[in-house]
Design a protein around this motif. Structure first.
Motif, PDB file in Angstrom:
ATOM      1  N   SER A 501      38.678  12.397 -24.919  1.00 18.07           N
ATOM      2  CA  SER A 501      38.909  12.146 -26.762  1.00 18.07           C
ATOM      3  C   SER A 501      40.010  13.772 -26.531  1.00 18.07           C
ATOM      4  O   SER A 501      41.258  13.229 -27.158  1.00 18.07           O
ATOM      5  CB  SER A 501      37.788  13.142 -27.574  1.00 18.07           C
ATOM      6  N   ALA A 502      39.834  14.485 -25.616  1.00 21.01           N
ATOM      7  CA  ALA A 502      40.805  15.553 -25.307  1.00 21.01           C
ATOM      8  C   ALA A 502      42.212  15.222 -24.369  1.00 21.01           C
ATOM      9  O   ALA A 502      43.496  15.662 -25.022  1.00 21.01           O
ATOM     10  CB  ALA A 502      40.097  16.783 -24.325  1.00 21.01           C
ATOM     11  N   ALA A 503      41.624  13.808 -23.962  1.00 21.88           N
ATOM     12  CA  ALA A 503      43.021  13.529 -23.412  1.00 21.88           C
ATOM     13  C   ALA A 503      43.697  13.147 -23.950  1.00 21.88           C
ATOM     14  O   ALA A 503      44.869  12.730 -24.300  1.00 21.88           O
ATOM     15  CB  ALA A 503      42.981  12.767 -21.783  1.00 21.88           C
ATOM     16  N   GLN A 504      43.293  12.206 -24.986  1.00 21.29           N
ATOM     17  CA  GLN A 504      43.906  10.796 -25.990  1.00 21.29           C
ATOM     18  C   GLN A 504      44.505  12.211 -26.825  1.00 21.29           C
ATOM     19  O   GLN A 504      45.628  11.301 -27.279  1.00 21.29           O
ATOM     20  CB  GLN A 504      42.725  10.148 -26.738  1.00 21.29           C
ATOM     21  N   ALA A 575      49.139  19.833 -21.852  1.00 20.55           N
ATOM     22  CA  ALA A 575      49.108  19.801 -23.074  1.00 20.55           C
ATOM     23  C   ALA A 575      49.320  21.179 -23.619  1.00 20.55           C
ATOM     24  O   ALA A 575      50.355  21.213 -24.867  1.00 20.55           O
ATOM     25  CB  ALA A 575      48.318  18.754 -23.963  1.00 20.55           C
ATOM     26  N   LYS A 576      49.016  22.192 -23.885  1.00 18.33           N
ATOM     27  CA  LYS A 576      48.823  23.318 -24.377  1.00 18.33           C
ATOM     28  C   LYS A 576      50.490  23.909 -24.103  1.00 18.33           C
ATOM     29  O   LYS A 576      51.094  24.441 -24.927  1.00 18.33           O
ATOM     30  CB  LYS A 576      48.402  24.616 -23.468  1.00 18.33           C
ATOM     31  N   ARG A 577      51.010  23.902 -22.765  1.00 21.05           N
ATOM     32  CA  ARG A 577      52.040  24.115 -23.224  1.00 21.05           C
ATOM     33  C   ARG A 577      53.575  23.314 -23.207  1.00 21.05           C
ATOM     34  O   ARG A 577      54.467  24.262 -23.970  1.00 21.05           O
ATOM     35  CB  ARG A 577      52.540  24.009 -21.568  1.00 21.05           C
ATOM     36  N   LEU A 578      52.801  22.524 -23.266  1.00 19.12           N
ATOM     37  CA  LEU A 578      54.000  21.102 -24.590  1.00 19.12           C
ATOM     38  C   LEU A 578      54.358  21.689 -26.127  1.00 19.12           C
ATOM     39  O   LEU A 578      54.414  22.110 -26.362  1.00 19.12           O
ATOM     40  CB  LEU A 578      53.290  19.313 -24.513  1.00 19.12           C
ATOM     41  N   ARG A 579      53.205  21.789 -26.755  1.00 22.58           N
ATOM     42  CA  ARG A 579      52.591  22.417 -27.957  1.00 22.58           C
ATOM     43  C   ARG A 579      53.707  23.612 -28.069  1.00 22.58           C
ATOM     44  O   ARG A 579      54.113  23.416 -28.654  1.00 22.58           O
ATOM     45  CB  ARG A 579      50.755  22.189 -27.633  1.00 22.58           C
ATOM     46  N   ASP A 580      52.943  24.545 -27.215  1.00 26.01           N
ATOM     47  CA  ASP A 580      54.125  26.073 -27.187  1.00 26.01           C
ATOM     48  C   ASP A 580      55.280  25.771 -27.315  1.00 26.01           C
ATOM     49  O   ASP A 580      55.930  26.194 -27.689  1.00 26.01           O
ATOM     50  CB  ASP A 580      53.688  27.131 -26.286  1.00 26.01           C
ATOM     51  N   SER A 581      55.759  25.068 -25.993  1.00 28.99           N
ATOM     52  CA  SER A 581      57.107  25.119 -26.254  1.00 28.99           C
ATOM     53  C   SER A 581      57.845  23.894 -27.488  1.00 28.99           C
ATOM     54  O   SER A 581      58.980  24.609 -28.236  1.00 28.99           O
ATOM     55  CB  SER A 581      57.472  24.188 -25.047  1.00 28.99           C
ATOM     56  N   ASN A 582      56.812  22.880 -28.282  1.00 30.46           N
ATOM     57  CA  ASN A 582      57.051  22.376 -29.474  1.00 30.46           C
ATOM     58  C   ASN A 582      57.756  23.362 -30.691  1.00 30.46           C
ATOM     59  O   ASN A 582      58.329  23.890 -31.720  1.00 30.46           O
ATOM     60  CB  ASN A 582      56.522  21.414 -29.585  1.00 30.46           C
TER      61      ASN A 582
END
Length: 622
Positions: A501-504, A575-582
């Protein structure tokens, strides 16, 4: 047509590591993968990766990759269907065509070729039987004994050496009993139709009273024969008849094309891979003697000059080749003729000098394996050898026309090298040879001409020193490229993350190539014979565009994560780095938007509230 289910079953029941280990003894386990020396290029540090979980291999040196079928196609020269059938037989699986499928033209062609291979196999067996049983077999046995070979030794057996009796219809009668049509035997060069106007009709044996060598392709199938003439039987002496040719080879046929097969390659290929070089000799007996006396990586061109097709065939197994031709005029001519084929195929060729008047067969029989290996150890580069041959002591004695021709040959050899370092080394070597011969003094016009031609050839070669600065600039990577690549790589390492689920959630952040990779993984999952969900690596790679295949094939063969927990952590962190970047990007856009609309208080408040919501979400890890 063979069904996909059958292909998948063969792949599931085949141990990829076991198949590859037969060709790469150096293969050793490294975590989830196996690592060894690549069979497709010469290397000292292992870079060939095999992953039994995905059923794929990849070399980080030469970039070769594929599955077990591809491996057999590349190493044994199989077609896909030949590789499939070989592995199915190994795994005990019966190959069944899809119901209702009509045989294709390719299948009919294959059946016809298989029938021809069967005829050649029968002929080889008959020749071998004659060497054991025929009343006149002693002529063949004596020829083998003269070469220090016993008919029952391993080398003679491996090369399927036999005897063709002097009778005109010995093989023809045998094949007739086996139900083989004379026309079929004629098509592969075993029989010859009688000329019209002669007494009788029918066919006669092409090979008569000869020591027979079976010519095998890399798959071990008999495709042709080479027969050496033997002393005439005492009851068949006719002084008026011209002596037969020393060697007679099969004519070209549907199975055999002259200049595309190497005599002994089937028997030598594993030794060539192991020793990382091949020894090219001239004759059948040279090959047979070297194999019998402990040098099993020898092959021969089979009655032709060494061709480009033969060089490319040899290049599948090694990049290094030793030319060990006879020390006579013909041997030197064969060495010069081999240069172009070696250069075109990318072979690193060296020349071992055999003493004048003898051949490798005589050398190893009379002096032993150690003497022959000493000669091989003294091998020199092919181009150095050819330059020396042109600028030897006889250069000064040559007339002006001959000197000019030799200079042209040396210039052509140097000009062929586009690498400035290699060409510079050759030019320095020419300088050294010229000074040794004192050409500056003894040939005052020839030496300057040589130098001028070399320099002109260098200018004409248009040597490239790399891309221009504008072309060499690093391409801009879009924001989040490395993070998305890391997530896609984790899914390649462990496709089971599709159900996590987390990877999804992280999948929602993917775009472009990374999204295409994960979508392709989901589409290529299948149920294995054991009922497990597995990735069909070959099917997945077939869907991917060229830009993705290199990364994906390398990752499938050499996964970066040893456990699914490690892969899950990588996905979460990326994923966290992507969200932070976004968030940072959207916040910056809000600030820019506020500057573009000064005085609009309500819109400014909305933008500020949105920025605060983004910040809260970032702190909460959403």
């Amino acid at each position: 047509m063979i069904s996909k289910d059958t292909i998948s079953l063969v792949r599931d029941r085949t141990d990829l590591v076991a198949v590859i280990c037969e060709s790469i003894p150096s293969l050793k386990r490294r975590g989830r993968r196996f690592l060894g020396l690549c069979p497709f290029h010469k290397e000292k540090t292992p870079s060939f990766n095999v992953n039994p979980e995905t059923g794929l291999y990849h070399c980080f040196g030469c970039k070769e990759s594929g599955d077990v079928f591809t491996f057999l196609q590349r190493t044994n020269g199989y077609s896909f269907h030949e590789a499939l059938r070989a592995l199915a037989e190994r795994a005990g699986i019966a190959i069944e065509e899809e119901p209702g499928a009509l045989p294709s033209e390719a299948e009919r062609h294959k059946r016809e070729r298989d029938a021809l291979y069967g005829v050649m196999h029968m002929a080889a067996g008959w020749y071998e039987e004659q060497l054991r049983q025929h009343p006149l077999r002693q002529h063949a046995i004596d020829e083998l004994a003269r070469r220090g070979l016993d008919p029952n030794c391993d080398a003679v057996q491996a090369f399927r050496v036999g005897y063709a009796p002097p009778a005109w219809e010995g093989l023809a009668a045998f094949l007739k009993k086996q139900g083989v049509s004379p026309a079929m035997a004629e098509s592969v060069g075993l029989l010859v139709p009688r000329a019209s106007g002669t007494d009788g009709r029918g066919y006669y044996d092409r090979f008569r009273h000869r020591l027979m060598f079976a010519v095998l392709d890399v798959q071990g199938r008999v495709v042709a024969f080479s027969g050496r003439a033997l002393p005439a039987p005492s009851n068949d002496v006719d002084s008026s008849r011209d002596p037969p040719p020393k060697y007679m080879n099969s004519p070209e046929s549907p199975l055999y094309v002259k200049g595309t097969t190497l005599f002994g390659l089937c028997q030598a290929k594993n030794a060539i891979r192991h020793e990382e070089r091949a020894i090219l000799v001239e004759g059948n007996f040279d090959v047979l003697s070297l194999h019998a006396h402990g040098v099993p990586n020898a092959v021969a061109p089979l009655g032709t000059a060494f061709t480009q097709d033969q060089a490319r065939l040899l290049r599948r197994y090694t990049v290094e080749i030793i030319l060990l031709f006879d020390g006579d005029v013909a041997g030197r001519k064969a060495t010069r003729a081999a240069e172009s084929a070696c250069d075109d195929a990318g072979l690193d060729a060296r020349v071992a000098i055999v003493p004048d008047g003898i051949d490798p067969d005589e050398l190893i029989r009379n002096k032993g394996e150690a003497a022959l290996r000493h000669v091989i150890g003294q091998a020199r580069g092919l181009l150095e050898y050819l330059i020396d041959a042109d600028l030897d002591e006889s250069f000064n004695a040559a007339d002006l026309r001959e000197k000019a021709a030799r200079i042209e040959r040396v210039t052509a050899l140097i000009a062929r090298h586009k690498d400035p370092v290699s060409r510079g080394m050759l030019e320095a070597y020419v300088d050294n040879v010229a000074s040794r011969l004192d050409l500056v003094r003894s040939a005052p016009t020839a030496f300057p001409a040589l130098k001028r031609k070399v320099l002109a050839a260098a200018r004409a070669a248009h040597v490239s020193f790399g891309p221009r600065p504008s072309q060499a600039r690093i391409r801009h990577r879009p924001a989040g490229h490395e993070e998305r690549k890391a997530i896609a790589g984790a899914f390649l390492d462990f496709p089971a993350l599709l159900n996590d689920s987390a990877a999804q959630d992280a999948m929602q952040l993917l775009e472009g190539n990374s999204a295409q990779i994960v979508a392709g993984i989901a589409k290529s999952m299948r149920t294995s014979e054991r009922g497990e969900k597995v990735l069909d690596g070959s099917e997945f790679l077939a869907q991917m565009p060229q830009a993705i295949q290199a990364f994906a094939s390398a990752r499938l063969a050499a996964p970066a994560h040893e456990t699914i927990e490690e892969a899950r952590e990588t996905v979460a962190a990326a994923a966290k780095r992507l969200r932070d970047s976004n968030v940072r990007r959207e916040t910056s856009e809000i600030v820019r938007e506020q500057h573009r609309i000064p005085g609009n208080w309500e819109t400014g408040v909305e933008l500020l509230e949105h920025a605060q919501a983004l910040a809260r979400g970032r702190l909460m890890g959403k």
